[in-house]
Design a protein around this motif. Structure first.
Motif, PDB file in Angstrom:
ATOM      1  N   LEU A 142       7.290  11.308   2.356  1.00 31.75           N
ATOM      2  CA  LEU A 142       7.292  10.819   3.737  1.00 31.75           C
ATOM      3  C   LEU A 142       6.165  11.461   4.535  1.00 31.75           C
ATOM      4  CD1 LEU A 142       8.714   9.301   6.114  1.00 31.75           C
ATOM      5  CD2 LEU A 142      10.041  11.395   6.468  1.00 31.75           C
ATOM      6  N   LEU A 143       6.017  12.769   4.392  1.00 31.40           N
ATOM      7  CA  LEU A 143       4.977  13.491   5.123  1.00 31.40           C
ATOM      8  C   LEU A 143       3.590  13.120   4.609  1.00 31.40           C
ATOM      9  CD1 LEU A 143       6.646  17.022   5.287  1.00 31.40           C
ATOM     10  CD2 LEU A 143       6.620  15.251   7.064  1.00 31.40           C
ATOM     11  N   ALA A 144       3.473  12.916   3.302  1.00 30.07           N
ATOM     12  CA  ALA A 144       2.173  12.571   2.719  1.00 30.07           C
ATOM     13  C   ALA A 144       1.706  11.202   3.183  1.00 30.07           C
ATOM     14  CB  ALA A 144       2.254  12.614   1.194  1.00 30.07           C
ATOM     15  N   VAL A 145       2.611  10.242   3.259  1.00 26.53           N
ATOM     16  CA  VAL A 145       2.251   8.911   3.740  1.00 26.53           C
ATOM     17  C   VAL A 145       1.740   8.988   5.174  1.00 26.53           C
ATOM     18  CG1 VAL A 145       3.165   6.653   4.413  1.00 26.53           C
ATOM     19  CG2 VAL A 145       3.768   7.633   2.195  1.00 26.53           C
ATOM     20  N   ALA A 146       2.464   9.738   6.016  1.00 24.06           N
ATOM     21  CA  ALA A 146       2.045   9.881   7.412  1.00 24.06           C
ATOM     22  C   ALA A 146       0.686  10.561   7.515  1.00 24.06           C
ATOM     23  CB  ALA A 146       3.103  10.669   8.189  1.00 24.06           C
ATOM     24  N   SER A 147       0.464  11.575   6.691  1.00 29.68           N
ATOM     25  CA  SER A 147      -0.770  12.348   6.779  1.00 29.68           C
ATOM     26  C   SER A 147      -1.971  11.585   6.246  1.00 29.68           C
ATOM     27  CB  SER A 147      -0.611  13.668   6.005  1.00 29.68           C
ATOM     28  OG  SER A 147       0.420  14.457   6.548  1.00 29.68           O
ATOM     29  N   THR A 148      -1.822  10.972   5.078  1.00 26.45           N
ATOM     30  CA  THR A 148      -2.987  10.351   4.445  1.00 26.45           C
ATOM     31  C   THR A 148      -3.376   9.026   5.086  1.00 26.45           C
ATOM     32  OG1 THR A 148      -1.516   9.404   2.780  1.00 26.45           O
ATOM     33  CG2 THR A 148      -2.627  11.464   2.228  1.00 26.45           C
ATOM     34  N   SER A 149      -2.505   8.454   5.884  1.00 23.25           N
ATOM     35  CA  SER A 149      -2.905   7.235   6.589  1.00 23.25           C
ATOM     36  C   SER A 149      -4.065   7.524   7.532  1.00 23.25           C
ATOM     37  CB  SER A 149      -1.718   6.665   7.373  1.00 23.25           C
ATOM     38  OG  SER A 149      -1.281   7.587   8.366  1.00 23.25           O
ATOM     39  N   VAL A 150      -4.048   8.700   8.141  1.00 17.51           N
ATOM     40  CA  VAL A 150      -5.168   9.072   9.008  1.00 17.51           C
ATOM     41  C   VAL A 150      -6.316   9.656   8.190  1.00 17.51           C
ATOM     42  CG1 VAL A 150      -4.336  11.419   9.530  1.00 17.51           C
ATOM     43  CG2 VAL A 150      -5.806  10.245  11.152  1.00 17.51           C
ATOM     44  N   ALA A 151      -5.996  10.272   7.041  1.00 20.60           N
ATOM     45  CA  ALA A 151      -7.053  10.842   6.204  1.00 20.60           C
ATOM     46  C   ALA A 151      -8.002   9.769   5.693  1.00 20.60           C
ATOM     47  CB  ALA A 151      -6.435  11.604   5.025  1.00 20.60           C
ATOM     48  N   THR A 152      -7.481   8.597   5.385  1.00 20.12           N
ATOM     49  CA  THR A 152      -8.330   7.506   4.897  1.00 20.12           C
ATOM     50  C   THR A 152      -9.409   7.157   5.908  1.00 20.12           C
ATOM     51  OG1 THR A 152      -6.484   6.616   3.628  1.00 20.12           O
ATOM     52  CG2 THR A 152      -8.326   5.139   4.069  1.00 20.12           C
ATOM     53  N   THR A 153      -8.988   6.968   7.152  1.00 14.46           N
ATOM     54  CA  THR A 153      -9.934   6.612   8.212  1.00 14.46           C
ATOM     55  C   THR A 153     -10.941   7.721   8.443  1.00 14.46           C
ATOM     56  OG1 THR A 153      -8.247   5.267   9.282  1.00 14.46           O
ATOM     57  CG2 THR A 153     -10.128   5.932  10.627  1.00 14.46           C
TER      58      THR A 153
ATOM     59  N   MET B 171       0.837  -1.209   0.000  1.00 13.75           N
ATOM     60  CA  MET B 171       0.000   0.000   0.000  1.00 13.75           C
ATOM     61  C   MET B 171       0.870   1.258   0.000  1.00 13.75           C
ATOM     62  SD  MET B 171      -2.940   1.379   0.023  1.00 13.75           S
ATOM     63  CE  MET B 171      -3.795   2.865   0.483  1.00 13.75           C
ATOM     64  N   THR B 172       1.927   1.270   0.822  1.00 15.02           N
ATOM     65  CA  THR B 172       2.789   2.447   0.885  1.00 15.02           C
ATOM     66  C   THR B 172       3.486   2.684  -0.441  1.00 15.02           C
ATOM     67  OG1 THR B 172       3.154   2.140   3.250  1.00 15.02           O
ATOM     68  CG2 THR B 172       4.750   3.490   2.061  1.00 15.02           C
ATOM     69  N   GLN B 173       3.964   1.603  -1.094  1.00 15.30           N
ATOM     70  CA  GLN B 173       4.650   1.756  -2.374  1.00 15.30           C
ATOM     71  C   GLN B 173       3.694   2.256  -3.452  1.00 15.30           C
ATOM     72  OE1 GLN B 173       8.025   1.473  -2.884  1.00 15.30           O
ATOM     73  NE2 GLN B 173       7.410   2.481  -4.787  1.00 15.30           N
ATOM     74  N   TRP B 174       2.461   1.711  -3.449  1.00 12.75           N
ATOM     75  CA  TRP B 174       1.466   2.205  -4.410  1.00 12.75           C
ATOM     76  C   TRP B 174       1.217   3.691  -4.214  1.00 12.75           C
ATOM     77  CZ3 TRP B 174      -3.045   4.735  -3.277  1.00 12.75           C
ATOM     78  CH2 TRP B 174      -3.871   5.015  -4.366  1.00 12.75           C
ATOM     79  N   PHE B 175       1.055   4.083  -2.962  1.00 16.33           N
ATOM     80  CA  PHE B 175       0.789   5.484  -2.684  1.00 16.33           C
ATOM     81  C   PHE B 175       1.970   6.351  -3.116  1.00 16.33           C
ATOM     82  CE2 PHE B 175       1.139   9.277  -0.116  1.00 16.33           C
ATOM     83  CZ  PHE B 175      -0.137   9.807  -0.189  1.00 16.33           C
ATOM     84  N   THR B 176       3.186   5.930  -2.797  1.00 21.33           N
ATOM     85  CA  THR B 176       4.372   6.704  -3.151  1.00 21.33           C
ATOM     86  C   THR B 176       4.485   6.874  -4.658  1.00 21.33           C
ATOM     87  OG1 THR B 176       5.529   5.925  -1.175  1.00 21.33           O
ATOM     88  CG2 THR B 176       6.885   6.837  -2.940  1.00 21.33           C
ATOM     89  N   ASP B 177       4.230   5.808  -5.398  1.00 24.97           N
ATOM     90  CA  ASP B 177       4.290   5.886  -6.862  1.00 24.97           C
ATOM     91  C   ASP B 177       3.224   6.829  -7.407  1.00 24.97           C
ATOM     92  OD1 ASP B 177       6.375   4.092  -6.818  1.00 24.97           O
ATOM     93  OD2 ASP B 177       5.148   2.346  -7.342  1.00 24.97           O
ATOM     94  N   ALA B 178       2.014   6.735  -6.856  1.00 22.76           N
ATOM     95  CA  ALA B 178       0.927   7.607  -7.311  1.00 22.76           C
ATOM     96  C   ALA B 178       1.230   9.061  -6.968  1.00 22.76           C
ATOM     97  CB  ALA B 178      -0.392   7.178  -6.669  1.00 22.76           C
ATOM     98  N   PHE B 179       1.775   9.280  -5.780  1.00 21.01           N
ATOM     99  CA  PHE B 179       2.110  10.641  -5.370  1.00 21.01           C
ATOM    100  C   PHE B 179       3.231  11.198  -6.245  1.00 21.01           C
ATOM    101  CE2 PHE B 179       4.447  13.603  -2.454  1.00 21.01           C
ATOM    102  CZ  PHE B 179       3.462  14.576  -2.405  1.00 21.01           C
ATOM    103  N   ARG B 180       4.214  10.368  -6.593  1.00 25.52           N
ATOM    104  CA  ARG B 180       5.304  10.819  -7.459  1.00 25.52           C
ATOM    105  C   ARG B 180       4.767  11.282  -8.817  1.00 25.52           C
ATOM    106  NH1 ARG B 180      10.761   9.896  -7.672  1.00 25.52           N
ATOM    107  NH2 ARG B 180      10.644   8.245  -6.082  1.00 25.52           N
TER     108      ARG B 180
END
Length: 374
Positions: free
Chosen positions: A279-290, A1-10
């Motif tokens: 790095l910041l986006a992964v930390a932030s959006t993990s809570v945004a999903t919930t 999930m993190t790798q997918w998100f990182t690729d999409a964010f890139r």
């Protein structure tokens, strides 16, 4: 999930870089007038002193240095007052070549710098400024290294300004901009005039490069925030229009690119490199999903049988509110990051603290979400 998100964010991060483009500043003036100091003061320490990349040769003595949203066009090896004809020829050739190119390849404004205490402004300098104007380039005449005391500029600089104004040159505002770029540690002379130069530049450059200029400069944080708020507003409108599916951040295929693009744009405005932004986006959006799922569930509780037309309306409303809350919370994170104010743990960014910060800001703007104990 993190790798997918990182690729999409890139992908969205790079797309936003292309959309923002580049602000190109041509800076001229005699050797030693303080061009590099002025550039460093407005666009970041050591930008001009060390160069900002491999320079592209535009002609024999005309160069373009680029870094992200900033392009600097200057001359090397030519001196105004000695090589005027050659310099004018090269600038004229470049401007004419670029007229058919995209806007981010063109010269958007020129700063012509004169040391305010030199007591002399030569006719060849006036001719060069007129040439730039005739080529369609707005020109700011900047007096550098002008001392100020108790709100008064040094009399020598004032007199030189009077002489220049009498020439009625085609310069922005019809007058020189008095500046002192960096605090003098010996005399205590503070900087002044930089914001005037920057704001005048915003007024004359094409609107298409405003975002690039807002991102490139480092002294007007309000300009960055305004650019971010405009993009958040546009994304919120687009999210509301696109919302025909449930809101959760992880499953809304139409909304994810919009929201990631918004986050990428704001990261660029605050000059965050991709690795840090991701790095910041992964930390932030993990809570945004919930929180997104909670917002959707709370809204739908009030519509018995929601799922047809009414459900679509609620989804659009929740999508807009969720996108707004995400944008505003992410803006806070980026502002803290740019200001070096993010909490750290053992010398590295504390991602849990970032997550908590994002959640706190998100909840302020999404009031339908409650803590579990509420």
């Amino acid at each position: 999930m993190t790798q997918w998100f990182t690729d999409a964010f890139r992908a969205e991060f790079e797309k936003q870089a292309a959309q923002i483009g580049r602000f190109n500043l041509a800076i001229f003036g005699k050797t030693g007038v303080g061009k590099s100091t002025l550039i460093n003061a407005i666009f970041g320490q050591n930008v001009a002193a060390t160069g900002i990349g491999d320079p592209v040769t535009l002609d024999a003595h005309l160069y373009l240095d680029t870094r992200g949203t900033l392009g600097l066009i200057d001359t090397r090896g030519l001196e105004i007052g000695r090589d005027d004809g050659e310099l004018i020829k090269e600038v004229t050739k470049y401007v004419k070549q670029m007229r058919s190119k995209p806007v981010h390849e063109q010269i958007h404004v020129a700063w012509y710098c004169v040391r305010g205490m030199d007591r002399r402004f030569e006719e060849v300098e006036a001719t060069f400024i007129k040439t730039l104007h005739d080529l369609g380039i707005p020109v700011l005449l900047v007096f550098t290294q002008v001392p100020m005391r108790e709100g008064q500029y040094h009399p020598d600089a004032v007199e030189l300004a009077r002489q220049v104004e009498a020439k009625q040159l085609p310069i922005i505002g019809g007058r020189p901009f008095m500046t002192y770029a960096m605090r003098d540690q010996f005399t205590g002379q503070p900087p002044h005039g930089l914001m005037d130069v920057l704001q005048a530049t915003f007024h004359v450059v094409p609107e298409a490069v405003h975002a690039a200029l807002a991102a490139a400069q480092t002294i007007d944080l309000e300009a960055k925030a305004k650019a971010a708020q405009r993009h958040i507003g546009a994304t919120v409108a687009a999210a509301g229009a696109a919302a025909a599916v449930p809101i959760p951040f992880s499953s809304a295929a139409l909304l994810v690119p919009l929201q990631l693009g918004m986050m990428g744009r704001i990261a660029h405005l605050y000059q965050l490199p991709f690795d840090k932004a991701a790095l910041l986006a992964v930390a932030s959006t993990s809570v945004a999903t919930t929180l997104g799922r909670t917002a959707a569930a709370n809204a739908l509780k009030f519509l018995p049988g929601a799922g047809s037309v009414a459900g679509g309306v609620i989804n659009a409303s929740v999508a807009s509110g969720f996108t707004l809350a995400t944008g505003q919370a992410w803006l806070t994170v980026c502002q803290k990051a740019a200001g070096g104010q993010l909490p750290k743990l053992n010398g590295v960014v504390d991602t849990k603290a970032v997550r908590d910060m994002f959640e706190s800001e998100f909840r302020k703007r999404m009031p339908t979400i409650r803590h579990k104990q509420d």
